[in-house]
Design a protein around this motif. Structure first.
Motif, PDB file in Angstrom:
ATOM      1  N   ARG A  26     -11.348   9.422 -16.001  1.00 21.57           N
ATOM      2  CA  ARG A  26     -10.489   9.386 -14.817  1.00 21.57           C
ATOM      3  C   ARG A  26     -11.334   9.277 -13.554  1.00 21.57           C
ATOM      4  O   ARG A  26     -12.402   9.872 -13.458  1.00 21.57           O
ATOM      5  N   ARG A  27     -10.804   8.552 -12.584  1.00 22.61           N
ATOM      6  CA  ARG A  27     -11.501   8.443 -11.302  1.00 22.61           C
ATOM      7  C   ARG A  27     -10.488   8.368 -10.176  1.00 22.61           C
ATOM      8  O   ARG A  27      -9.332   7.980 -10.380  1.00 22.61           O
ATOM      9  N   ARG A  28     -10.918   8.781  -9.022  1.00 22.46           N
ATOM     10  CA  ARG A  28     -10.099   8.640  -7.817  1.00 22.46           C
ATOM     11  C   ARG A  28     -10.608   7.436  -7.039  1.00 22.46           C
ATOM     12  O   ARG A  28     -11.813   7.301  -6.813  1.00 22.46           O
ATOM     13  N   HIS A  29      -9.699   6.588  -6.635  1.00 23.61           N
ATOM     14  CA  HIS A  29     -10.077   5.399  -5.874  1.00 23.61           C
ATOM     15  C   HIS A  29      -9.951   5.728  -4.392  1.00 23.61           C
ATOM     16  O   HIS A  29      -8.862   5.805  -3.840  1.00 23.61           O
ATOM     17  N   LEU A  30     -11.094   5.929  -3.776  1.00 23.42           N
ATOM     18  CA  LEU A  30     -11.126   6.356  -2.371  1.00 23.42           C
ATOM     19  C   LEU A  30     -11.835   5.343  -1.475  1.00 23.42           C
ATOM     20  O   LEU A  30     -11.922   5.531  -0.285  1.00 23.42           O
TER      21      LEU A  30
ATOM     22  N   PHE B  55      -8.854  -2.547  -3.700  1.00 33.58           N
ATOM     23  CA  PHE B  55      -7.445  -2.894  -3.865  1.00 33.58           C
ATOM     24  C   PHE B  55      -6.892  -3.517  -2.594  1.00 33.58           C
ATOM     25  O   PHE B  55      -7.230  -3.084  -1.486  1.00 33.58           O
ATOM     26  N   VAL B  56      -6.053  -4.529  -2.781  1.00 35.07           N
ATOM     27  CA  VAL B  56      -5.209  -5.076  -1.722  1.00 35.07           C
ATOM     28  C   VAL B  56      -3.779  -4.939  -2.226  1.00 35.07           C
ATOM     29  O   VAL B  56      -3.458  -5.439  -3.310  1.00 35.07           O
ATOM     30  N   ASN B  57      -2.929  -4.276  -1.471  1.00 33.62           N
ATOM     31  CA  ASN B  57      -1.559  -4.048  -1.931  1.00 33.62           C
ATOM     32  C   ASN B  57      -0.556  -4.699  -1.001  1.00 33.62           C
ATOM     33  O   ASN B  57      -0.408  -4.291   0.166  1.00 33.62           O
ATOM     34  N   LEU B  58       0.125  -5.723  -1.516  1.00 29.04           N
ATOM     35  CA  LEU B  58       1.230  -6.364  -0.813  1.00 29.04           C
ATOM     36  C   LEU B  58       2.513  -5.663  -1.226  1.00 29.04           C
ATOM     37  O   LEU B  58       2.905  -5.711  -2.392  1.00 29.04           O
ATOM     38  N   ASN B  59       3.146  -4.992  -0.267  1.00 27.26           N
ATOM     39  CA  ASN B  59       4.362  -4.255  -0.582  1.00 27.26           C
ATOM     40  C   ASN B  59       5.218  -4.143   0.667  1.00 27.26           C
ATOM     41  O   ASN B  59       4.692  -4.027   1.778  1.00 27.26           O
ATOM     42  N   ILE B  60       6.523  -4.148   0.488  1.00 29.51           N
ATOM     43  CA  ILE B  60       7.427  -4.059   1.630  1.00 29.51           C
ATOM     44  C   ILE B  60       7.474  -2.649   2.203  1.00 29.51           C
ATOM     45  O   ILE B  60       7.903  -2.447   3.334  1.00 29.51           O
ATOM     46  N   THR B  61       7.002  -1.659   1.435  1.00 28.79           N
ATOM     47  CA  THR B  61       6.937  -0.292   1.935  1.00 28.79           C
ATOM     48  C   THR B  61       5.482   0.105   2.183  1.00 28.79           C
ATOM     49  O   THR B  61       4.621  -0.075   1.316  1.00 28.79           O
ATOM     50  N   ALA B  62       5.226   0.679   3.351  1.00 24.10           N
ATOM     51  CA  ALA B  62       3.876   1.145   3.669  1.00 24.10           C
ATOM     52  C   ALA B  62       3.445   2.241   2.702  1.00 24.10           C
ATOM     53  O   ALA B  62       2.258   2.370   2.364  1.00 24.10           O
ATOM     54  N   PHE B  63       4.396   3.034   2.244  1.00 16.04           N
ATOM     55  CA  PHE B  63       4.094   4.127   1.322  1.00 16.04           C
ATOM     56  C   PHE B  63       3.375   3.607   0.086  1.00 16.04           C
ATOM     57  O   PHE B  63       2.385   4.195  -0.375  1.00 16.04           O
TER      58      PHE B  63
END
Length: 623
Positions: A619-623, A327-335
């Protein structure tokens, strides 16, 4: 610095301060607090009420509401339509007026939309204690019912001395105008303090402009994101509400046109690309399209843009199944940027997309991949056509109601919904023509949002046709602001669908083995269940009694004609239709985790648990 002061009450000072606050982004100014909604009682009538009267409409426009929760919904609709650059305030008395704000505040904060809440509070001096509607806490005397607003507010303060207002008001504006921190802001106002006079420094009332920043991406994070995208064979963009809030639709289109990366959208992000763009795959997740979910299952890189990754988007962590997906996440919040163990790209959506486009110059996905998702998009369009298709003389199904509306709306119309079975049908089927057309509140999915939100959108965009879509369950929750629309002459169009109960929860209840218990609006039968004849309610007559023009439609042709008449009207208009309950919506293309009883004596629940265990294994966890 001038030492000149002005003697005003705390409430008068607050109203004058708010009237001088502005936001600015890209050189364009907006009133930060453009108006105030209010219902008055003993906790605010002599304070904020008197101050608004004294200030006048030119200084602070006032809007009269009928329900405190609804007033917040209207303010949220207003702020969303204006991309969070302008907001409204809501004032209430103490007690139930204040606690009625809580649901609206939660909705605003979850959806990251600004609203200023000004509830009255107990006497700070305790000169009258306890007073009418005051909660007495046996060990914490400074607690009031307004403390229920703390967990749902991005900023909270109680103004127990006039001079406390100065730092609190400035902090309130800071949070409201901060795209990474915005939501509900609460200034609790003890009623005696509202009316108390103080010598305020003139600087407090000076015009202030709050710059809404567009932070750029960190060079290291940007380089890593570009490298990851270039290396991906099957990348997929997930567009969230942040695309709209940042007005980044053109930047997203530029990136997609240059690279060929397809786009799937969350409920908040739908419309980020026009529905007919060859790379727009429609909704994603539990209520998504077949093509979006098929591509998501095999994608090796998910590029989230302005999304929170709710369970509907991720299909409760069962959707992204490629073993090596990243994953690459572009977001204005780091959270949000760090969710799903992503490579974060903390930046404004528009700024970040423009930087990615520049960094990816010359890069394009493989032509075979483009052909694959375009073919899937074409197949899904056939599904949409089938769901919308209907004979003119037929009683419409719910998806055929959407088809009739699709044939009537223009590119700039706004379609509003929040709860029931409509969000799923809309996410799968609606053909979004413009960036503001698809207005789904699905962060809190609050029944009763649609009508007041329609009022807020009309205030923000006068002359824009607005459609509030509700079922009978949602309508019965909160029709009160119809009166406000009539009073203000706001031509909100209400599409009221009668299906005799909670259709969405009824379907979910059946799926999880609860056998539609307590979801039908019917008489109680001899066996004690609500399985008798439908209740003889006339919701169209109710809407008419509140002042709306009402058009009753029984067939597809009558519905289409009624919708066109409503769109042409300059009056608040309700188009009422009782639908054929025959399912015509395509089934869910991905799972949603609603836990099922692990042990049960009823066969339906046992069978549902067996199905549940099969889905949960994915279900899976993305780690």
């Amino acid at each position: 610095m001038s030492t000149t002061t002005r003697r005003l009450t705390t409430a008068q000072a607050l109203v004058r301060f708010l009237s001088a606050q502005y936001s600015e982004r890209d050189g364009v100014r907006h009133r930060l607090i453009a108006g105030t909604w209010g219902i008055f009682g003993h906790g605010n009538v002599a304070g904020i009420g008197q101050a608004l009267l004294e200030a006048g409409e030119d200084t602070m426009p006032f809007h009269q509401g009928r329900n405190e929760q609804s007033m917040v919904h209207a303010a949220v609709g207003y702020a969303r339509q204006l991309n969070r650059l302008s907001a409204q305030a809501v004032t209430t008395s103490i007690g139930p007026g204040a606690t009625n704000l809580v649901t609206g505040a939660a909705l605003a904060t979850i959806n990251r939309l600004p609203v200023l809440l000004l509830p009255g509070d107990y006497f700070a001096t305790r000169s009258a204690d306890p007073l009418l509607q005051q909660l007495e806490h046996p060990v914490e005397a400074d607690v009031s019912v307004n403390d229920t607003l703390r967990p749902v507010s991005r900023y909270f303060d109680r103004i127990t001395r006039p001079e406390m207002l100065i730092p609190a008001a400035l902090n309130a504006m800071r949070v409201l105008a901060d795209p990474a921190d915005t939501g509900a802001v609460t200034l609790a106002l003890p009623q005696d303090v509202q009316a108390e006079a103080y010598d305020w420094p003139e600087e407090f009332f000076a015009e202030r402009v709050w710059h809404v920043r567009r932070p750029a991406a960190d060079p290291v994070e940007l380089a890593e994101a570009v490298r990851a995208i270039r290396a991906a064979e099957r990348p997929l963009i997930v567009a969230g509400g942040g695309v709209h809030h940042s007005e980044a639709e053109a930047a997203l289109k530029a990136l997609v046109d240059a690279t060929g990366i397809p786009v799937a959208s969350t409920q908040a992000g739908k419309g980020s690309l026009r529905h007919d763009h060859p790379a727009d795959l429609g909704g994603i997740g539990h209520t998504g399209t077949a093509v979006s979910d098929e591509i998501a299952r095999t994608a090796d890189l998910i590029i989230g843009v302005g999304t929170r990754y709710t369970d509907f988007t991720t299909a409760s962590n069962t959707l992204f199944q490629q073993p090596d997906v990243r994953f690459v996440n572009l977001n204005i919040t780091a959270f949000d940027a760090h969710k799903l163990a992503a490579r974060p790209l903390v930046a404004d959506a528009r700024t970040g997309l423009e930087a990615l486009t520049e960094g990816l110059s010359g890069h394009r996905v493989d032509a075979v991949y483009e052909a694959e998702y375009r073919a899937g998009k074409a197949r899904w369009e056939e599904v949409v056509e089938a769901a919308y298709r209907a004979e003119d003389s037929a009683v419409p199904t719910q998806t055929q109601v959407l088809g009739a509306l699709d044939a009537v709306v223009g590119d700039d119309d706004v379609v509003i919904n929040a709860a029931g079975s409509l969000p799923g049908d809309l996410h799968k089927l609606w053909r979004a023509r413009g960036p503001r057309q698809y207005h789904l509140e699905y962060g809190y999915s609050c029944m009763g949002y649609e009508i007041p939100a329609g009022i807020g959108v009309q205030q923000a965009a006068p002359g824009t046709p607005v459609w509030s879509l509700v079922g009978d369950g949602t309508y019965l929750m909160m029709p009160t602001e119809i009166v406000t629309a009539v009073q203000e002459g706001l031509p909100v169009n209400l599409v009221l669908i009668q299906n005799h109960g909670y259709a969405s929860i009824g379907g979910l209840s059946e799926e999880v083995g609860a056998e539609r218990f307590g979801t039908a609006y019917r008489y109680r039968a001899a066996d004690g269940t609500f399985s008798g004849a439908p209740l003889p309610v006339d919701l169209a007559a109710n809407a008419a009694s509140l002042g709306m023009d009402v058009i009753r439609a029984k067939t597809v042709r009558e519905l289409r004609d009624g919708l066109a008449a409503a769109r042409a009207s300059d009056r608040p208009t309700c188009v009422y239709v009782e639908t054929d309950p025959t399912p015509t919506a395509p089934p869910a293309e991905a799972w949603w985790d609603v836990p099922v009883a692990e042990v049960a004596s009823r066969e339906a629940a046992s069978a549902a648990r067996e199905r549940y265990d099969g889905h949960a294994a994915a279900r899976r966890r993305h780690l």
